[in-house]
Design an enzyme around this catalytic site. Sequence first.
Site, mmCIF file in Angstrom:
data_model
loop_
_atom_site.group_PDB
_atom_site.id
_atom_site.type_symbol
_atom_site.label_atom_id
_atom_site.label_comp_id
_atom_site.label_asym_id
_atom_site.label_seq_id
_atom_site.Cartn_x
_atom_site.Cartn_y
_atom_site.Cartn_z
ATOM 1 N N TRP A 111 -11.015 -16.122 18.873
ATOM 2 C CA TRP A 111 -11.499 -14.848 19.387
ATOM 3 C C TRP A 111 -12.993 -14.789 19.583
ATOM 4 C CZ3 TRP A 111 -14.687 -14.325 15.412
ATOM 5 C CH2 TRP A 111 -14.275 -14.804 14.168
ATOM 6 N N ALA A 145 -5.859 -15.885 20.672
ATOM 7 C CA ALA A 145 -5.779 -15.219 19.364
ATOM 8 C C ALA A 145 -5.256 -13.786 19.532
ATOM 9 C CB ALA A 145 -7.164 -15.192 18.718
ATOM 10 N N GLU A 148 -11.295 -28.507 17.266
ATOM 11 C CA GLU A 148 -12.704 -28.088 17.172
ATOM 12 C C GLU A 148 -12.750 -26.989 16.126
ATOM 13 O OE1 GLU A 148 -15.673 -26.263 17.010
ATOM 14 O OE2 GLU A 148 -15.440 -25.453 19.030
ATOM 15 N N GLY A 185 -15.392 -25.669 13.921
ATOM 16 C CA GLY A 185 -16.519 -24.931 13.364
ATOM 17 C C GLY A 185 -17.504 -25.792 12.607
ATOM 18 N N CYS A 244 -19.293 -21.345 16.595
ATOM 19 C CA CYS A 244 -19.019 -22.521 15.766
ATOM 20 C C CYS A 244 -20.248 -23.410 15.641
ATOM 21 C CB CYS A 244 -17.852 -23.295 16.339
ATOM 22 S SG CYS A 244 -18.000 -23.544 18.101
HETATM 23 P P1 NAD Z 1 -7.578 -19.236 12.894
HETATM 24 O O1 NAD Z 1 -7.832 -20.700 12.804
HETATM 25 O O2 NAD Z 1 -6.576 -18.635 11.970
HETATM 26 O O3 NAD Z 1 -7.107 -18.861 14.385
HETATM 27 C C1 NAD Z 1 -7.408 -19.609 15.550
HETATM 28 C C2 NAD Z 1 -6.174 -19.645 16.467
HETATM 29 O O4 NAD Z 1 -5.098 -20.317 15.796
HETATM 30 C C3 NAD Z 1 -5.619 -18.282 16.855
HETATM 31 O O5 NAD Z 1 -5.110 -18.341 18.183
HETATM 32 C C4 NAD Z 1 -4.466 -18.095 15.872
HETATM 33 O O6 NAD Z 1 -3.510 -17.187 16.342
HETATM 34 C C5 NAD Z 1 -3.914 -19.498 15.785
HETATM 35 N N1 NAD Z 1 -3.173 -19.817 14.571
HETATM 36 C C6 NAD Z 1 -3.264 -19.220 13.346
HETATM 37 N N2 NAD Z 1 -2.425 -19.816 12.472
HETATM 38 C C7 NAD Z 1 -1.794 -20.811 13.143
HETATM 39 C C8 NAD Z 1 -0.838 -21.793 12.778
HETATM 40 N N3 NAD Z 1 -0.344 -21.879 11.537
HETATM 41 N N4 NAD Z 1 -0.420 -22.677 13.717
HETATM 42 C C9 NAD Z 1 -0.915 -22.630 14.968
HETATM 43 N N5 NAD Z 1 -1.827 -21.718 15.377
HETATM 44 C C10 NAD Z 1 -2.272 -20.829 14.472
HETATM 45 O O7 NAD Z 1 -8.972 -18.504 12.753
HETATM 46 P P2 NAD Z 1 -9.236 -17.007 12.239
HETATM 47 O O8 NAD Z 1 -8.404 -16.616 11.062
HETATM 48 O O9 NAD Z 1 -9.112 -16.145 13.416
HETATM 49 O O10 NAD Z 1 -10.737 -17.163 11.741
HETATM 50 C C11 NAD Z 1 -10.971 -17.647 10.416
HETATM 51 C C12 NAD Z 1 -12.180 -18.552 10.365
HETATM 52 O O11 NAD Z 1 -12.049 -19.614 11.299
HETATM 53 C C13 NAD Z 1 -13.518 -17.936 10.739
HETATM 54 O O12 NAD Z 1 -14.095 -17.250 9.693
HETATM 55 C C14 NAD Z 1 -14.318 -19.117 11.130
HETATM 56 O O13 NAD Z 1 -14.871 -19.735 9.999
HETATM 57 C C15 NAD Z 1 -13.312 -20.029 11.741
HETATM 58 N N6 NAD Z 1 -13.343 -19.967 13.226
HETATM 59 C C16 NAD Z 1 -13.888 -21.007 13.877
HETATM 60 C C17 NAD Z 1 -13.948 -20.976 15.242
HETATM 61 C C18 NAD Z 1 -14.544 -22.099 16.017
HETATM 62 O O14 NAD Z 1 -15.074 -21.885 17.087
HETATM 63 N N7 NAD Z 1 -14.444 -23.313 15.556
HETATM 64 C C19 NAD Z 1 -13.457 -19.883 15.952
HETATM 65 C C20 NAD Z 1 -12.876 -18.830 15.242
HETATM 66 C C21 NAD Z 1 -12.823 -18.897 13.879
#
Ligand code: NAD
Length: 491
Positions: free
Chosen positions: A160, A186, A260, A262, A293
């Site tokens: 997001w 997301a 990717e 973070g 990230c």
């Molecule tokens: P997340 O990793 O849970 O979500 C990222 C994507 O993965 C979303 O589309 C989500 O729906 C999907 N997802 C969630 N669980 C999944 C699963 N078990 N299998 C497949 N897909 C799944 O991230 P979040 O909870 O939205 O954010 C938490 C932390 O992640 C943040 O605090 C930050 O540290 C990190 N983050 C990093 C980036 C980056 O650019 N690398 C981006 C967003 C968040």
Amino acid sequence: MTTLTPARLFIDGELRDAAGGKTFDVISPWTDAPINTAADASAEDVEAAIVAARRAFDCTDWSHDSNRQKRLEICTKYLDLFKANFDRLAEIAINEGGCARGSVNREQVAMALAGWQDYLDVFPRVEWERDYGTREAWGMKNVRKSYHEPIGVVGAITPWNAPLYVNVGKVVAALLAGCTVILKPAPDTPSMGAIFGELANEAGIPKGVMNVVFGADPALAGEMLVTDKRVDLISFTGSTAVGKRIMQQGAESLKRVFLELGGKSARIVLEDDPLFERDVAMGMLTNHAGQGCAVQSRLLVHRSRYEEAKAILKATYENFGDNWGEQENPAHTMGPVVNRKQYERVLGLIEVGKSEATLLAGGKARPDKGPGYLIEPTCFVDVTNDMRIAQEEIFGPVVVVIPFDDDEDAIRIANDSAYGLSGGVCTGDVERGLKIARRIHAGTFSINNGMCIAGDLPFGGVKASGVGREWGVEGIEEYLEPKLVAIGSFG
Ligand code: NAD
């Protein structure tokens, strides 16, 4: 007043509601209240998307060599349609993603579309074949060549924080390569995914080649894509925890994964930096509330000038003052964090910081600025690298300032992190900067604020920051698999 329209799924060339018609509320980060609705995809919808993408890859000529030019033309038209929808993309970024108006012209919209153009521009440099020459073996002459073929069905799972940027990074590269795609944005930012479905038919993308599914459950659709044998590659951007899970779950079908995940990148300001004041001040983290990230969230300053740096930062935060947090102010580039979970998480880590280090600026939620998830730009000093706030990715407007003794110490501290995504050094001696750059374990690195992230450059990390590269010609080639062919002949 927003102009958001309900976000709908796109499966097999058709804009659709979820099977069963379920929807979920999209919550505004500015107000903590519903701002839109989105289709809530069920397992049945995800299955339909997988079937459509598989069929489009296996049973149409989309992936064939003869269609490379057509794919480029379609992706060019697709970009033109996105450009024509710039204002709508801005509305989505602001209302759904919590971007302040001033960030629209940065990574939230403008840079994403510029990156798309970069993909089109580097496309002629994709290596589709490689000649390995002729070699004698077992009495035969062998002419060897590899053909680089699209890998198949791609599941693109996106976050997001910069949703358009990351969606473009995956979808456009995969389409240009000749893959078919299931985009899974997301739950916080479904509209920024749905628009890829809304514009696909007009761009001329054949049925089934592009699909978009999303739902209230963050994991349901993503896990189906990861565990399904019919999906050949998962391209994921998000948290390290989910990235690890994807690698584990993808192992069952030995899927290719791009991750990717973070970072906790270090910005090193050396004592010889002739622009020391400016470069320390630039360490303040505010753009999009620090939710990036590759942000340089650890500021490393030479101990001989550490007190000076503290004074510079104190003045910088004071000058910045309350120039943030107004949704429609074009001068503002910082709004709320994305959702309640992140709000509580970031505030929790700020409390940890108060117990570990010295708070120099910020440190509070700001409900006076609105009912959403607004947190002040925050800076901690007297930080040591073993503290939680120096090791954990906070993903909020928080920078930690750490002193170092010499170049070796700076390199040691920068590398003493689970992550390895990006970083930078500021110095009056570029050769010295380059020596440091070469020793940092990271996928990208800047010297004197050089822009090491752009659509024509490969981006990605090492260690817990992930596997593989996105963007640039390398980003398109991530979606190709070389097939080696040898033609034997006697005589
Ligand atoms: P997340 O990793 O849970 O979500 C990222 C994507 O993965 C979303 O589309 C989500 O729906 C999907 N997802 C969630 N669980 C999944 C699963 N078990 N299998 C497949 N897909 C799944 O991230 P979040 O909870 O939205 O954010 C938490 C932390 O992640 C943040 O605090 C930050 O540290 C990190 N983050 C990093 C980036 C980056 O650019 N690398 C981006 C967003 C968040």
